[in-house]
Design an enzyme around this catalytic site. Structure first.
Site, PDB file in Angstrom:
ATOM      1  N   GLY A 213      38.293  41.510  35.059  1.00 11.69           N
ATOM      2  CA  GLY A 213      37.311  41.663  36.095  1.00 11.69           C
ATOM      3  C   GLY A 213      37.695  42.908  37.039  1.00 11.69           C
ATOM      4  O   GLY A 213      38.982  43.060  36.923  1.00 11.69           O
TER       5      GLY A 213
ATOM      6  N   LYS B 243      39.684  39.555  43.233  1.00 12.32           N
ATOM      7  CA  LYS B 243      39.475  39.627  41.683  1.00 12.32           C
ATOM      8  C   LYS B 243      38.136  38.963  41.491  1.00 12.32           C
ATOM      9  O   LYS B 243      38.219  37.719  41.626  1.00 12.32           O
ATOM     10  CB  LYS B 243      40.430  39.165  41.204  1.00 12.32           C
ATOM     11  CG  LYS B 243      40.438  39.558  39.341  1.00 12.32           C
ATOM     12  CD  LYS B 243      41.704  39.176  38.649  1.00 12.32           C
ATOM     13  CE  LYS B 243      41.836  39.702  37.346  1.00 12.32           C
ATOM     14  NZ  LYS B 243      42.983  39.165  36.579  1.00 12.32           N
TER      15      LYS B 243
ATOM     16  N   LEU C 172      47.219  41.680  49.037  1.00 14.23           N
ATOM     17  CA  LEU C 172      46.889  42.925  48.772  1.00 14.23           C
ATOM     18  C   LEU C 172      48.354  43.618  48.554  1.00 14.23           C
ATOM     19  O   LEU C 172      49.172  43.691  49.536  1.00 14.23           O
ATOM     20  CB  LEU C 172      46.232  43.429  49.999  1.00 14.23           C
ATOM     21  CG  LEU C 172      45.823  45.124  50.194  1.00 14.23           C
ATOM     22  CD1 LEU C 172      44.820  45.312  48.978  1.00 14.23           C
ATOM     23  CD2 LEU C 172      45.123  45.322  51.429  1.00 14.23           C
TER      24      LEU C 172
ATOM     25  N   ASP D 163      52.424  41.503  28.864  1.00 21.67           N
ATOM     26  CA  ASP D 163      51.777  42.760  29.133  1.00 21.67           C
ATOM     27  C   ASP D 163      52.563  43.328  30.462  1.00 21.67           C
ATOM     28  O   ASP D 163      51.884  43.888  31.054  1.00 21.67           O
ATOM     29  CB  ASP D 163      50.381  42.701  29.374  1.00 21.67           C
ATOM     30  CG  ASP D 163      49.694  44.076  29.488  1.00 21.67           C
ATOM     31  OD1 ASP D 163      50.385  44.915  28.578  1.00 21.67           O
ATOM     32  OD2 ASP D 163      48.760  44.172  29.852  1.00 21.67           O
TER      33      ASP D 163
ATOM     34  N   GLU E  71      51.817  49.493  35.156  1.00 24.31           N
ATOM     35  CA  GLU E  71      50.580  49.300  35.938  1.00 24.31           C
ATOM     36  C   GLU E  71      50.191  47.964  36.637  1.00 24.31           C
ATOM     37  O   GLU E  71      49.558  47.683  37.202  1.00 24.31           O
ATOM     38  CB  GLU E  71      49.416  49.486  34.979  1.00 24.31           C
ATOM     39  CG  GLU E  71      49.383  51.219  34.418  1.00 24.31           C
ATOM     40  CD  GLU E  71      50.232  51.245  32.956  1.00 24.31           C
ATOM     41  OE1 GLU E  71      51.197  50.823  32.665  1.00 24.31           O
ATOM     42  OE2 GLU E  71      49.446  51.970  32.223  1.00 24.31           O
TER      43      GLU E  71
ATOM     44  N   ASP F 212      49.013  40.520  37.014  1.00 26.79           N
ATOM     45  CA  ASP F 212      48.073  40.349  35.924  1.00 26.79           C
ATOM     46  C   ASP F 212      48.614  39.509  34.904  1.00 26.79           C
ATOM     47  O   ASP F 212      49.182  40.004  33.818  1.00 26.79           O
ATOM     48  CB  ASP F 212      47.766  41.845  35.224  1.00 26.79           C
ATOM     49  CG  ASP F 212      46.578  42.032  34.668  1.00 26.79           C
ATOM     50  OD1 ASP F 212      45.808  41.048  34.130  1.00 26.79           O
ATOM     51  OD2 ASP F 212      45.869  43.335  34.391  1.00 26.79           O
TER      52      ASP F 212
END
Length: 686
Positions: free
Chosen positions: A81, A98, A148, A192, A196, A210
């Site tokens: 998302g 999110k 944040l 992963d 990033e 993530d």
């Protein structure tokens, strides 16, 4: 920045724990979508009044809803998302929210992985891991209110300076290791890990995020449990009915519930018994498949047959026939989208440039897979390039599997040695492997951290060293030394939950001086790591930087939380560049691209990243830049009207709908002007 207040959330689904008065019961006979939606609500219910392990600052038992926040700009994309800036109205505290669409999660069969991501966030309480503060839901969406991280991601920092000098590289690698060690101690594999997915807080500390493809490993079995498992396996029949029973068990496990739930909750309570959260995965959830009463009876018969078989009871021909019949009935009613669940533990996840060899060969992943990714990240921080890159994803996989990497000719030998000890084909031989005595202590004892004070990481108020490039430029064999700049690269975006797009390169203004340094300082200090601006464009993503279709932006404005893309400039024809070749299949004969670029397309609660393309016919089409699929077209008519909304947003009005769009490149006026220009030219031609 335009603030958008979302007000039309559902009254009963905005927050709180599901109860019998608000949540419908789980019927055994139901449609797939309805059952999945109920399961999703039950599985991802909001927190109780007590904070989660990850969230020591939750203040009260008040149920949060999306109405408590002002929704601002899009910050990026998570696994399943979009992530937006959210300001809490009461406190004016800013968060990253999110937003996950329920129907999209159900459609893509991702309920299990959304549950796992939330569970990992709740388990993790570490300064180098993003914190989850609240979860709640509306009728259409699930919401994660996260910490944040205003300084973007690690990739953004690498691209700003080209590569890290020794001290900054050492410090930030240590923070990554600290967070990774915490995850592995909980049995969590990220799967992963890449720049990033490593965000930077406002005070420039590492925050791993993530976990959409993460995995929670089962706790190690005791010798008694192993003996019991062996006894159960010995009791299973060896004939065809036994094999069919095993298959039936797998098929019956195709459900959003999991036996691991109670184990995870027990582990959570053992970390902090004072912290209580509601059950994240309900043990009574029904499968997402459509079933009938007859099929339910078959399921019951199957379970009875399996229980009798496991107990060592005698089976006859009739029983075998029933098992065959019932299994076929169940298989026929299983949606094909659910079959991957059978092999999920062995399926490929991650991003090609950072994925470990054992994941490519479909072997079981482990915490050691993250150590391989760590080696890739260290290589990239020190050199500015990813260690493995092929022209295609397949060729990249080949390079990874064969460990085909090239080091810079002047790479620091200490860093090179660390990378060598992490990028090892055999997982258990990697430095820091949990299968070897010492584990992460061995990794921390590497000479790269010889003078590093690991205890300093516990004091997050202590400022990290400045992120800056090394004194000398790093050089790869074959580089054009006298070129004013080298090509800039970002890793390919191969995962569903990726959140970064190609950004522009840094230019090196001191190449001649750096070349002299290389010639005169072959025995340079180990504290000097070279600078590089090298990386190459992804062949899998849309590239709009060729020919006269793009205008590069400064890399200083990029951020993982505000993904940026070079916007197209007016160009009246396709010039045969890679951009034109990539999109030509969606163009008609003689149709030319006028303008193109990445936008966030909003529709209600849905926020999608799309490649918007304006052509001279005229047409406005939009493409999924990851899957390279045509997703739709904005209907063109004489009454179409583009309008600027804010510094980032613009609206395209058609007779039947308004299209709210946010320009990723922060230049919505260019879109408005380009569309108006096409309107005028098409009007004059008519």
């Amino acid at each position: 920045m335009e603030n958008i207040v979302i007000t039309n959330t559902s009254g009963g689904g905005g927050g709180g724990v599901p109860s019998s008065s608000t949540d419908p019961p789980n019927n055994t006979t139901t449609t797939t979508a309805t059952a999945s939606a109920i399961d999703l609500n039950m599985s991802l219910s909001p927190f109780l009044s007590s904070p989660s392990l990850s969230s020591p600052s939750i203040q009260s038992a008040k149920k949060k809803t999306i109405e408590d926040f002002i929704i601002g700009k899009v910050l990026g994309e998570g696994s399943y998302g979009a992530v937006v800036l959210g300001t809490e109205k009461e406190t004016q505290q800013q968060y990253a929210i999110k937003i996950l669409e329920k129907k999209q999660i159900i459609k893509e069969n991702k309920i299990k992985y959304v549950q796992i991501e939330k569970e990992i966030f709740c388990k993790s309480n570490h300064p180098n891991i993003v914190k989850l503060f609240f979860t709640f839901r509306s009728e259409q969406c699930l919401y994660y209110v996260l910490e944040l991280c205003s300084q973007g991601d690690l990739l953004h920092q690498i691209k700003k300076v080209g590569s890290f000098d020794y001290r900054s590289c050492q410090y930030y690698v240590a923070e990554i290791i600290s967070g990774l060690e915490h995850l592995h101690s909980l049995g969590i594999v990220h799967r992963d890990l890449k720049p990033e997915n490593i965000l930077m807080s406002s005070d420039l500390h590492v925050k791993i995020t993530d976990f959409g493809t993460g995995k929670i490993l089962p706790p190690p079995q005791s010798s008694q449990q192993q003996q019991q498992q062996q006894q159960q396996q010995q009791q299973l029949p060896t004939n065809s009915s036994g094999n069919l029973s095993s298959l039936l068990n797998n098929v019956n496990n195709l459900s959003v519930s999991t036996d691991l739930t109670q184990q995870q909750q027990n582990r959570t309570s053992s970390v902090d018994s004072a912290s209580t959260t509601d059950s994240m995965i309900s043990p009574n959830l029904q499968p997402t498949t459509t079933t009938t009463n007859n099929n339910n009876n078959n399921n019951n018969n199957n379970n009875n047959n399996n229980n009798n078989t496991a107990a060592g009871s005698n089976t006859n021909t009739n029983t075998n026939t029933n098992i065959n019949t019932n299994i076929n009935a169940n298989i026929n009613n299983i949606k094909t989208t659910e079959i991957p669940k059978l092999t999920r533990n062995n399926s490929f996840v991650g991003t090609a440039e950072y994925v470990s060899p054992e994941l490519i060969s479909n072997k079981e992943t482990s915490t050691d897979s993250d150590l391989w990714a760590l080696g890739c990240i260290i290589y990239q921080m020190a050199s500015g390039r990813v260690p493995f890159r092929g022209k295609t994803e397949f060729l990249t996989f080949q390079k990874v599997s064969n460990r085909e990497l090239v080091y810079p000719i002047n790479m620091n030998p200490v860093i090179k040695d660390l990378v060598e000890k992490l990028l090892v084909i055999k997982p258990t031989d990697r430095l820091g492997s949990s299968s070897t005595p010492g584990g992460f202590d061995n990794l921390k004892a590497h000479p790269f951290f010889q003078d590093f004070n690991w205890s300093s990481l516990s004091n997050m108020s202590h400022p990290p060293p400045p992120i800056q490039p090394p004194q000398e430029k790093i050089i790869f064999d074959g580089d054009e030394l006298f070129s004013p700049s080298l090509d800039c690269t970002t890793p390919r975006n191969n995962n569903v939950d990726e959140n970064h797009q190609q950004n522009s390169c840094n230019n090196n203004n001191n190449n001649n001086n750096n070349i002299n340094n290389i010639n005169n300082n072959n025995n340079s200090s180990s504290n000097n790591i070279s600078n590089s601006n090298s990386n190459s464009n992804s062949s899998n993503n849309l590239n709009i930087s060729n020919g006269n279709l793009s205008t590069p932006r400064s890399s200083s404005s990029s951020s993982s939380q505000q993904p940026t893309q070079r916007s197209g400039s007016s160009g009246g024809s396709r010039d045969g560049g890679s951009s034109s070749n990539n999109i030509s299949k969606w163009l008609n004969n003689g149709e030319n691209v006028i303008y193109q670029g990445l936008v966030w397309k909003r529709k209600g609660f849905s926020i999608k990243k799309r490649q918007l393309i304006l052509t001279d016919t005229p047409r406005l089409i939009y493409i999924d830049p990851k899957k390279m699929e045509l997703k739709g077209e904005i209907p063109w008519s004489d009454s179409i009207k583009p309008k600027l909304k804010s510094n980032n947003n613009f609206v395209i009005k058609t007779p039947k709908r308004k299209y709210l769009l946010e320009d990723v490149a922060h230049n919505p006026q260019k879109w408005v002007d380009s569309i108006k220009s096409v309107i005028l030219s098409s009007g004059s031609s008519n």
